[in-house]
Structure formats: structure tokens, C-alpha cells
Design a protein around this motif. Structure first.
Motif, PDB file in Angstrom:
ATOM      1  N   ASN A 125      47.064  37.193  38.603  1.00  0.00           N
ATOM      2  CA  ASN A 125      48.016  36.720  39.614  1.00  0.00           C
ATOM      3  C   ASN A 125      48.182  35.210  39.461  1.00  0.00           C
ATOM      4  O   ASN A 125      48.041  34.444  40.407  1.00  0.00           O
ATOM      5  N   LEU A 126      48.512  34.800  38.257  1.00  0.00           N
ATOM      6  CA  LEU A 126      48.397  33.408  37.841  1.00  0.00           C
ATOM      7  C   LEU A 126      49.507  32.531  38.400  1.00  0.00           C
ATOM      8  O   LEU A 126      50.624  32.984  38.650  1.00  0.00           O
ATOM      9  N   HIS A 127      49.166  31.252  38.578  1.00  0.00           N
ATOM     10  CA  HIS A 127      50.101  30.245  39.073  1.00  0.00           C
ATOM     11  C   HIS A 127      49.921  28.969  38.264  1.00  0.00           C
ATOM     12  O   HIS A 127      49.138  28.928  37.291  1.00  0.00           O
ATOM     13  N   GLU A 128      50.625  27.921  38.652  1.00  0.00           N
ATOM     14  CA  GLU A 128      50.619  26.688  37.885  1.00  0.00           C
ATOM     15  C   GLU A 128      49.222  26.066  37.787  1.00  0.00           C
ATOM     16  O   GLU A 128      48.908  25.393  36.796  1.00  0.00           O
ATOM     17  N   GLY A 129      48.368  26.304  38.784  1.00  0.00           N
ATOM     18  CA  GLY A 129      47.002  25.796  38.701  1.00  0.00           C
ATOM     19  C   GLY A 129      46.265  26.368  37.497  1.00  0.00           C
ATOM     20  O   GLY A 129      45.547  25.643  36.787  1.00  0.00           O
ATOM     21  N   HIS A 130      46.432  27.664  37.254  1.00  0.00           N
ATOM     22  CA  HIS A 130      45.810  28.281  36.083  1.00  0.00           C
ATOM     23  C   HIS A 130      46.405  27.725  34.788  1.00  0.00           C
ATOM     24  O   HIS A 130      45.682  27.480  33.807  1.00  0.00           O
ATOM     25  N   MET A 131      47.729  27.526  34.777  1.00  0.00           N
ATOM     26  CA  MET A 131      48.365  27.013  33.571  1.00  0.00           C
ATOM     27  C   MET A 131      47.854  25.611  33.235  1.00  0.00           C
ATOM     28  O   MET A 131      47.692  25.253  32.062  1.00  0.00           O
ATOM     29  N   ALA A 132      47.595  24.815  34.268  1.00  0.00           N
ATOM     30  CA  ALA A 132      47.046  23.476  34.043  1.00  0.00           C
ATOM     31  C   ALA A 132      45.678  23.562  33.377  1.00  0.00           C
ATOM     32  O   ALA A 132      45.345  22.752  32.500  1.00  0.00           O
ATOM     33  N   LEU A 133      44.873  24.553  33.765  1.00  0.00           N
ATOM     34  CA  LEU A 133      43.562  24.738  33.132  1.00  0.00           C
ATOM     35  C   LEU A 133      43.712  25.128  31.670  1.00  0.00           C
ATOM     36  O   LEU A 133      42.956  24.662  30.808  1.00  0.00           O
ATOM     37  N   VAL A 134      44.677  25.997  31.384  1.00  0.00           N
ATOM     38  CA  VAL A 134      44.917  26.408  29.998  1.00  0.00           C
ATOM     39  C   VAL A 134      45.361  25.208  29.158  1.00  0.00           C
ATOM     40  O   VAL A 134      44.870  24.994  28.037  1.00  0.00           O
ATOM     41  N   ARG A 135      46.271  24.426  29.693  1.00  0.00           N
ATOM     42  CA  ARG A 135      46.733  23.243  28.942  1.00  0.00           C
ATOM     43  C   ARG A 135      45.597  22.241  28.742  1.00  0.00           C
ATOM     44  O   ARG A 135      45.522  21.576  27.703  1.00  0.00           O
ATOM     45  N   GLN A 136      44.708  22.132  29.733  1.00  0.00           N
ATOM     46  CA  GLN A 136      43.558  21.240  29.589  1.00  0.00           C
ATOM     47  C   GLN A 136      42.598  21.763  28.520  1.00  0.00           C
ATOM     48  O   GLN A 136      42.011  20.988  27.755  1.00  0.00           O
ATOM     49  N   ALA A 137      42.445  23.085  28.458  1.00  0.00           N
ATOM     50  CA  ALA A 137      41.500  23.683  27.511  1.00  0.00           C
ATOM     51  C   ALA A 137      41.993  23.585  26.067  1.00  0.00           C
ATOM     52  O   ALA A 137      41.188  23.474  25.133  1.00  0.00           O
ATOM     53  N   LYS A 138      43.309  23.635  25.858  1.00  0.00           N
ATOM     54  CA  LYS A 138      43.862  23.802  24.512  1.00  0.00           C
ATOM     55  C   LYS A 138      43.376  22.766  23.502  1.00  0.00           C
ATOM     56  O   LYS A 138      42.979  23.131  22.387  1.00  0.00           O
TER      57      LYS A 138
ATOM     58  N   GLN B  88      32.304  40.506  43.132  1.00  0.00           N
ATOM     59  CA  GLN B  88      32.348  39.329  43.997  1.00  0.00           C
ATOM     60  C   GLN B  88      33.138  39.546  45.276  1.00  0.00           C
ATOM     61  O   GLN B  88      33.325  38.609  46.053  1.00  0.00           O
ATOM     62  N   PHE B  89      33.571  40.769  45.519  1.00  0.00           N
ATOM     63  CA  PHE B  89      34.289  41.096  46.749  1.00  0.00           C
ATOM     64  C   PHE B  89      33.331  41.798  47.717  1.00  0.00           C
ATOM     65  O   PHE B  89      32.605  42.717  47.324  1.00  0.00           O
ATOM     66  N   LEU B  90      33.348  41.377  48.978  1.00  0.00           N
ATOM     67  CA  LEU B  90      32.607  42.085  50.011  1.00  0.00           C
ATOM     68  C   LEU B  90      33.358  43.362  50.382  1.00  0.00           C
ATOM     69  O   LEU B  90      34.560  43.496  50.119  1.00  0.00           O
ATOM     70  N   PRO B  91      32.670  44.314  51.013  1.00  0.00           N
ATOM     71  CA  PRO B  91      33.320  45.601  51.312  1.00  0.00           C
ATOM     72  C   PRO B  91      34.610  45.492  52.113  1.00  0.00           C
ATOM     73  O   PRO B  91      35.523  46.293  51.930  1.00  0.00           O
ATOM     74  N   HIS B  92      34.709  44.484  53.003  1.00  0.00           N
ATOM     75  CA  HIS B  92      35.892  44.360  53.846  1.00  0.00           C
ATOM     76  C   HIS B  92      36.967  43.471  53.226  1.00  0.00           C
ATOM     77  O   HIS B  92      38.003  43.238  53.842  1.00  0.00           O
ATOM     78  N   GLU B  93      36.738  42.964  52.021  1.00  0.00           N
ATOM     79  CA  GLU B  93      37.682  42.035  51.410  1.00  0.00           C
ATOM     80  C   GLU B  93      38.737  42.781  50.588  1.00  0.00           C
ATOM     81  O   GLU B  93      38.787  44.006  50.566  1.00  0.00           O
ATOM     82  N   ASP B  94      39.569  42.005  49.889  1.00  0.00           N
ATOM     83  CA  ASP B  94      40.834  42.523  49.378  1.00  0.00           C
ATOM     84  C   ASP B  94      40.799  42.966  47.917  1.00  0.00           C
ATOM     85  O   ASP B  94      41.788  42.822  47.197  1.00  0.00           O
ATOM     86  N   PHE B  95      39.694  43.567  47.458  1.00  0.00           N
ATOM     87  CA  PHE B  95      39.633  43.992  46.062  1.00  0.00           C
ATOM     88  C   PHE B  95      40.751  44.974  45.718  1.00  0.00           C
ATOM     89  O   PHE B  95      41.449  44.831  44.708  1.00  0.00           O
ATOM     90  N   ASP B  96      40.937  45.996  46.547  1.00  0.00           N
ATOM     91  CA  ASP B  96      41.923  47.031  46.229  1.00  0.00           C
ATOM     92  C   ASP B  96      43.357  46.520  46.281  1.00  0.00           C
ATOM     93  O   ASP B  96      44.227  47.019  45.564  1.00  0.00           O
ATOM     94  N   THR B  97      43.621  45.543  47.138  1.00  0.00           N
ATOM     95  CA  THR B  97      44.987  45.036  47.300  1.00  0.00           C
ATOM     96  C   THR B  97      45.238  43.738  46.530  1.00  0.00           C
ATOM     97  O   THR B  97      46.361  43.224  46.555  1.00  0.00           O
ATOM     98  N   TYR B  98      44.210  43.208  45.857  1.00  0.00           N
ATOM     99  CA  TYR B  98      44.400  41.962  45.108  1.00  0.00           C
ATOM    100  C   TYR B  98      45.467  42.189  44.045  1.00  0.00           C
ATOM    101  O   TYR B  98      45.410  43.162  43.301  1.00  0.00           O
ATOM    102  N   PRO B  99      46.477  41.303  43.959  1.00  0.00           N
ATOM    103  CA  PRO B  99      47.616  41.579  43.061  1.00  0.00           C
ATOM    104  C   PRO B  99      47.195  41.671  41.594  1.00  0.00           C
ATOM    105  O   PRO B  99      46.471  40.804  41.089  1.00  0.00           O
ATOM    106  N   ARG B 100      47.620  42.723  40.947  1.00  0.00           N
ATOM    107  CA  ARG B 100      47.454  42.877  39.497  1.00  0.00           C
ATOM    108  C   ARG B 100      48.827  42.684  38.857  1.00  0.00           C
ATOM    109  O   ARG B 100      49.723  43.514  39.050  1.00  0.00           O
ATOM    110  N   THR B 101      49.010  41.595  38.127  1.00  0.00           N
ATOM    111  CA  THR B 101      50.325  41.226  37.592  1.00  0.00           C
ATOM    112  C   THR B 101      50.195  40.870  36.115  1.00  0.00           C
ATOM    113  O   THR B 101      50.618  39.794  35.680  1.00  0.00           O
ATOM    114  N   LEU B 102      49.629  41.783  35.330  1.00  0.00           N
ATOM    115  CA  LEU B 102      49.250  41.450  33.952  1.00  0.00           C
ATOM    116  C   LEU B 102      50.444  41.037  33.097  1.00  0.00           C
ATOM    117  O   LEU B 102      50.347  40.072  32.331  1.00  0.00           O
TER     118      LEU B 102
END
Length: 273
Positions: free
Chosen positions: A28-41, A57-71
Motif C-alpha cells: 500500500n505504498l506512498h511517496e514516503g516509501h518511494m523516498a526510501l527506495v531512492r535513498q537506498a539506490k 505484528q498485528f494484534l487480534p483486534h487490529e486491521d490485518f484482514d482489511t489492510y490494503p493489498r495493492t501489489l
């Protein structure tokens, strides 16, 4: 950019490289992730990113099942940022059996702040990061400062296990109004998005007051009350020592850290003082 889904494919692709630079993500990537990639390159001879939503790393009541998958969208963004190789394993590939071996970090740094409000969170983080580092074998891995405590926990883990990976910090990327970029910002309603910048504004004021030498306790309590009056449910708004996130002493370098829930969305942010 090549996309691989198995550890065997990943290792085959990386066999001819000496210095992989790695950016692990949950997608579910955004510009923050892209900045990390550009820094790593420029830091390695091949740039690798991973996309894996880590159940541990998700607690039972947290959003694992609904976390966006946008591969598909994530892959397009990574290719545009210059990533060479995307590792996108299934859960069965990374955890072919129950992950009964876990990395349990030092409670002194992992059971406070985020670890206090999300028990077991950093055990899940450390376990998956250790596994990904073993898969990729990077010489450099880049983690964002927005997850400040996570960055420090991972640095300690890498140091204590003598892993051959340098952990590099990436600066927090922000929207024009100051809101820290986060995948979970997408959960905010239009009205909540306008209000969300208040967290950054309150942390900024806390940092300014700390620089001016004011006592920490009233800075923290007044910040919490300010957010509560605006409809937030704060978990913590605290000034801590950068070195180990403990209570600071005179002369320590400081960081102000905050976590609070706005509606159903929990946001975190920090500012180095």
C-alpha cells in the motif's frame, strides 16, 4: 524491475550481486516509501524492496484482514522509483509452518510506547525483519524515521546479532500541511484528514517548548489535553531521550513522540528536538 515470489527465486536473482540495498514494506505504498527506495539506490549494487503484510505484528483486534493489498500498484510505483527487484512472498512462502521461533527484543526499549499499547508488536516486527534480512542478505537496509521506535529496535537487533547489514534511517515524508505520510491515512474520512494535521502541530509545539527549556511534564499533559479537546484519543505524547527512548536527563538529545486515535484510525508521528 523483476518480481519474485519465492525465496529460491530471490536468492537466484541476487547471486551475482555483492551489496544489495533493501527496503522492506507492507505494501500500500506512498511517496514516503518511494523516498526510501531512492535513498537506498546509490547505497548498493542492486535495490530490493519487499511487500509482505506480516500477520505476526498485528494484534487480534487490529486491521490485518482489511489492510490494503495493492501489489500491482505497488510494483508500478517501485519500478518508477528505480527499484530493481521486488520480493513479494505469500504467507505460506515466508511462514511455511507455524513460526514457533520468535525474536523477542529487549523489553527496556520494546515494551514502552508502542510496545505498551500494542503488546507483542515488536516481537512480530523483529521476527519478520530478521527473516527478511536472512532472505535478502543486504549490506544496507533503509527504514523510515516515522516509525522511530521500530528503527531503534531494529538497529539494536542487528547490532546484537552481529548481522552484516547497516541500518540507515530515512527522513519522514510529509504532506504539504505537515501530516506524516502513512498507509493508514487512507482510512481517514475527508473531515478527519483535515483534522489529522493537529497531531503534527501539537508535536511541533512540544518540541519548541522543550527547546525553550520548559519543564517536560506540563508540556506533555497540556499536549494530551489539547488533542482530547479536539476529539482525539491519545495513547501518549512524550519527550524522550533519542538514544534509548528513556526518560531524558539534562543535556540529552531529545525526540518528541506521539500516538493517538482519530475516529477509528491510529496515527503516530515524532519530531527530533
Amino acid at each position: 524491475m523483476h518480481i519474485v515470489h519465492t525465496i529460491a527465486e530471490l536468492r537466484d536473482r541476487l547471486a551475482r550481486f555483492q551489496r544489495p540495498a533493501f527496503v522492506p514494506t507492507m505494501g500500500n505504498l506512498h511517496e514516503g516509501h518511494m523516498a526510501l527506495v531512492r535513498q537506498a539506490k546509490p547505497l548498493g549494487d542492486v535495490t530490493v524492496a519487499s511487500v509482505f503484510v506480516n500477520r505476526l505484528q498485528f494484534l487480534p483486534h487490529e486491521d490485518f484482514d482489511t489492510y490494503p493489498r495493492t501489489l500491482a500498484a505497488d510494483a508500478a510505483k517501485l519500478a518508477g522509483a528505480g527499484c530493481d527487484l521486488l520480493f513479494a512472498p505469500s504467507e505460506g512462502e515466508l511462514y511455511p509452518g507455524p513460526q514457533t521461533f520468535r525474536i523477542v527484543p529487549d523489553p527496556a526499549i520494546a515494551d514502552i510506547l508502542e510496545g505498551h499499547f500494542r503488546p507483542g508488536f515488536f516481537t512480530g516486527v523483529c521476527t519478520v525483519v530478521m527473516k527478511l534480512l536472512q532472505c535478502v542478505q543486504p549490506r544496507v537496509a533503509v527504514f523510515g524515521k516515522k516509525d522511530y521506535q521500530q528503527l531503534m529496535v531494529i538497529r539494536r537487533m542487528v547490532r546484537q546479532f552481529a548481522l552484516p547489514t547497516e541500518i540507515v534511517a530515512g527522513e519522514t515524508q510529509r504532506a504539504a500541511d505537515g501530516l506524516a505520510l502513512s498507509s493508514r491515512n487512507g482510512y481517514l474520512s475527508a473531515q478527519e484528514r483535515q483534522e489529522a494535521v493537529s497531531l503534527h502541530r501539537v508535536l511541533t509545539l512540544m518540541a519548541q517548548r522543550a527547546r525553550a527549556g520548559e519543564a517536560h511534564a506540563p508540556i506533555e499533559s497540556e499536549a494530551i489535553e489539547t488533542l482530547r479537546q479536539r476529539g482525539w484519543k491519545p495513547d501518549y505524547l512524550l519527550l524522550r531521550r533519542r538514544l534509548d527512548l528513556q526518560q531524558p536527563a539534562a543535556g540529552d538529545d531529545l525526540v518528541v513522540l506521539g500516538a493517538a486515535r482519530l475516529g477509528e484510525t491510529r496515527l503516530i508521528d515524532n519530531i527530533e528536538v
